[in-house]
Design a protein around this motif. Structure first.
Motif, short mmCIF file in Angstrom:
data_model
loop_
_atom_site.label_atom_id
_atom_site.label_comp_id
_atom_site.label_asym_id
_atom_site.label_seq_id
_atom_site.Cartn_x
_atom_site.Cartn_y
_atom_site.Cartn_z
N VAL A 1 -98.62 -12.05 3.84
CA VAL A 1 -98.03 -13.06 2.97
C VAL A 1 -96.32 -12.80 3.11
O VAL A 1 -95.96 -11.80 3.73
N THR A 2 -95.55 -13.80 2.92
CA THR A 2 -94.36 -13.87 3.08
C THR A 2 -93.64 -13.88 1.84
O THR A 2 -94.07 -14.99 1.01
N HIS A 3 -92.68 -13.34 1.10
CA HIS A 3 -92.06 -13.33 -0.08
C HIS A 3 -90.82 -14.19 0.18
O HIS A 3 -89.94 -13.68 0.55
N THR A 4 -90.46 -15.18 -0.47
CA THR A 4 -89.35 -15.84 -0.51
C THR A 4 -88.69 -16.38 -1.88
O THR A 4 -89.60 -16.29 -2.81
N GLN A 5 -87.27 -16.82 -1.80
CA GLN A 5 -87.02 -17.34 -2.99
C GLN A 5 -87.27 -18.80 -3.07
O GLN A 5 -87.42 -19.49 -2.13
N TYR A 6 -87.68 -19.36 -4.35
CA TYR A 6 -87.81 -20.80 -4.50
C TYR A 6 -86.63 -21.60 -3.98
O TYR A 6 -85.50 -21.25 -4.40
N THR A 7 -86.82 -22.79 -3.20
CA THR A 7 -85.85 -23.59 -3.02
C THR A 7 -86.08 -24.77 -3.89
O THR A 7 -86.65 -25.63 -3.81
N GLU A 8 -84.83 -25.17 -4.47
CA GLU A 8 -84.60 -26.40 -5.31
C GLU A 8 -84.75 -27.82 -4.57
O GLU A 8 -84.34 -27.71 -3.26
N GLY A 9 -85.07 -28.75 -4.97
CA GLY A 9 -85.41 -29.94 -4.34
C GLY A 9 -86.74 -30.69 -4.56
O GLY A 9 -87.56 -29.97 -4.92
N GLU A 10 -86.72 -31.85 -4.13
CA GLU A 10 -88.03 -32.45 -4.21
C GLU A 10 -88.30 -33.50 -3.24
O GLU A 10 -87.32 -33.71 -2.42
N ASN A 11 -89.36 -33.87 -2.72
CA ASN A 11 -89.92 -34.49 -1.54
C ASN A 11 -89.67 -36.01 -1.82
O ASN A 11 -89.70 -36.51 -2.90
N ARG A 12 -89.67 -36.77 -0.82
CA ARG A 12 -89.70 -38.27 -0.85
C ARG A 12 -90.56 -38.92 0.09
O ARG A 12 -90.92 -38.29 1.30
N GLY B 1 -98.50 -26.44 4.86
CA GLY B 1 -99.19 -27.17 6.00
C GLY B 1 -100.80 -26.61 5.92
O GLY B 1 -101.17 -25.80 5.00
N HIS B 2 -101.56 -26.81 7.10
CA HIS B 2 -102.81 -26.63 7.29
C HIS B 2 -102.92 -24.85 7.36
O HIS B 2 -104.34 -24.53 7.28
N ARG B 3 -101.92 -24.26 7.97
CA ARG B 3 -102.12 -22.81 8.25
C ARG B 3 -101.63 -21.85 7.03
O ARG B 3 -101.41 -20.86 7.50
N ASN B 4 -101.13 -22.35 5.78
CA ASN B 4 -100.54 -21.60 4.86
C ASN B 4 -100.76 -22.03 3.63
O ASN B 4 -101.50 -23.40 3.31
N LEU B 5 -100.74 -21.26 2.66
CA LEU B 5 -101.01 -21.54 1.17
C LEU B 5 -99.79 -21.04 0.51
O LEU B 5 -99.34 -19.95 0.48
N VAL B 6 -98.91 -22.27 -0.05
CA VAL B 6 -97.54 -21.75 -0.61
C VAL B 6 -97.78 -21.80 -2.20
O VAL B 6 -98.33 -22.64 -2.81
N VAL B 7 -97.43 -20.44 -2.92
CA VAL B 7 -97.58 -20.36 -4.36
C VAL B 7 -96.28 -20.04 -4.97
O VAL B 7 -95.53 -19.00 -4.48
N LYS B 8 -95.81 -20.68 -5.94
CA LYS B 8 -94.72 -20.42 -6.87
C LYS B 8 -95.09 -19.52 -8.05
O LYS B 8 -95.91 -20.09 -8.69
N LYS B 9 -94.50 -18.18 -8.04
CA LYS B 9 -95.13 -17.35 -8.98
C LYS B 9 -94.61 -17.95 -10.45
O LYS B 9 -93.47 -18.14 -10.84
N GLY B 10 -95.50 -17.77 -11.43
CA GLY B 10 -95.32 -18.14 -12.68
C GLY B 10 -94.22 -17.47 -13.45
O GLY B 10 -93.97 -16.20 -13.25
N GLY B 11 -93.18 -18.11 -13.88
CA GLY B 11 -92.02 -17.50 -14.95
C GLY B 11 -91.09 -16.89 -13.72
O GLY B 11 -90.29 -15.84 -14.20
N SER B 12 -90.96 -17.21 -12.47
CA SER B 12 -90.07 -16.46 -11.73
C SER B 12 -89.75 -17.48 -10.67
O SER B 12 -90.20 -18.63 -10.44
N ASN B 13 -88.52 -17.00 -9.81
CA ASN B 13 -88.33 -17.91 -8.82
C ASN B 13 -88.67 -17.58 -7.39
O ASN B 13 -88.10 -17.88 -6.25
N GLN B 14 -89.82 -16.63 -7.42
CA GLN B 14 -90.47 -16.33 -6.27
C GLN B 14 -91.44 -17.30 -5.74
O GLN B 14 -92.26 -17.67 -6.40
N VAL B 15 -91.51 -17.51 -4.39
CA VAL B 15 -92.61 -18.33 -3.82
C VAL B 15 -93.26 -17.19 -2.74
O VAL B 15 -92.73 -16.69 -1.89
N ASP B 16 -94.52 -17.30 -2.72
CA ASP B 16 -95.32 -16.28 -1.67
C ASP B 16 -96.02 -17.08 -1.04
O ASP B 16 -96.66 -18.21 -1.33
#
Length: 300
Positions: free
Chosen positions: A122-133, A57-72
């Motif tokens: 920053v919030t550290h989370t696990q990556y969630t599988e799925g795609e947008n439509r 969204g406009h209030r955050n930046l979402v980054v999937k860390k390379g080589g891992s399932n971590q999303v910051d």
């Protein structure tokens, strides 16, 4: 299906972090009013080779860390809605951890947000599988509505210390639709809900209205173009896209309020359309508002 109540709380340490976030040194280097500038500068600071930017969204930046399932998820410190955002982070974690509603689960459930050495929240989370439509077709609407009903059933069991819910109010997502619903790749099956940062206590019809407002504004003509006038063809498309969720949502029929709830959802949809800026889709938005007024005799 009944669930046990899950009681959540914002710890004193997190409360202190939120109160002190405006003192972060990073705040002095970025104009907090300019989301685009903030995202650019934050990306330059945090991205490493192999990282992937995800939808945010406009209030955050979402980054999937390379080589891992971590999303910051990096947050703008200037946001005045921090208590609501923190609750949304905890709710999303609880939905994934305690209920069968996949979302971004916290790596450490005790730490919904932390501060980097550079003063970034920053919030550290696990990556969630799925795609947008985009836009949703009828099968995707069907599946998304089923997931919404399941989500609402679980959200009934979410509670924070010291809060009370009056009447039919409960925790709701607040922005259900579009990129916040993830689908199993190659299918029309909605499998996950993310980004609960707009979660509030309210009626389920508010979530349904939000979903309907997005379906209407995302309506495309059969040729794939955006509509530009309220033709009979467009009115038929609008009616199909509003009827599907209203007919498919699993209302509690024992309460005998289905017609009223459907009406309330339409009113909420109109309210969202009236009060939000949809950019290049504002022409479609205005057509949808005109149609809602005519179709349902709304005085808005």
């Amino acid at each position: 299906m009944m669930h046990e109540t899950v009681n959540l709380k914002i710890t004193p340490s997190i409360q202190a972090l939120i109160r002190g976030s405006e003192k972060a040194t990073y705040m002095n280097s970025v104009c907090p009013q300019d989301a685009h500038v903030w995202k650019q500068k934050t990306a330059q600071k945090v991205l490493s080779p192999g990282d992937e930017l995800l939808h945010g969204g406009h209030r955050n930046l979402v980054v999937k860390k390379g080589g891992s399932n971590q999303v910051d998820i990096y947050w703008r410190q200037s946001d005045i809605r921090w208590p609501q955002i923190i609750k949304g982070i905890l709710i999303e974690d609880a939905m994934s951890r305690h209920f069968d509603i996949p979302g971004r689960q916290l790596i450490d459930p005790e730490v919904p947000v932390s501060m980097t050495e550079d003063g970034l929240l920053v919030t550290h989370t696990q990556y969630t599988e799925g795609e947008n439509r985009y836009p949703y077709n009828s099968l995707e609407i069907d599946s998304a509505i089923g997931l919404m009903g399941k989500m609402h059933g679980a959200l009934q069991c979410i509670s924070f210390e010291g809060e009370s819910h009056e009447g039919n109010n409960q925790w709701i997502h607040g922005d259900f639709g579009r990129a916040n619903v993830l689908f199993r790749p190659g299918t029309a099956e909605a499998i996950a809900v993310i980004d609960y940062e707009n979660a509030v206590i309210g009626p389920i019809t508010q979530d349904l209205g939000r979903f309907i407002s997005l379906l209407l504004v995302d309506t495309k003509l059969p040729n794939g173009l955006n509509p530009y006038e309220l033709t009979e063809e467009l009115q038929k498309l609008f009616l199909e896209r509003i009827n599907l969720p209203l007919e498919l949502y699993p209302f509690d029929r024992s309460k005998g309020q289905i017609l009223q709830q459907r009406h309330d959802a339409i009113v909420y949809a109109a309210g969202y359309l009236l009060n939000e800026d949809y950019g290049s889709l504002n022409d479609v938005k205005n057509l949808a508002i005109d149609w809602l007024k005519q179709q349902f005799q709304l005085t808005i």
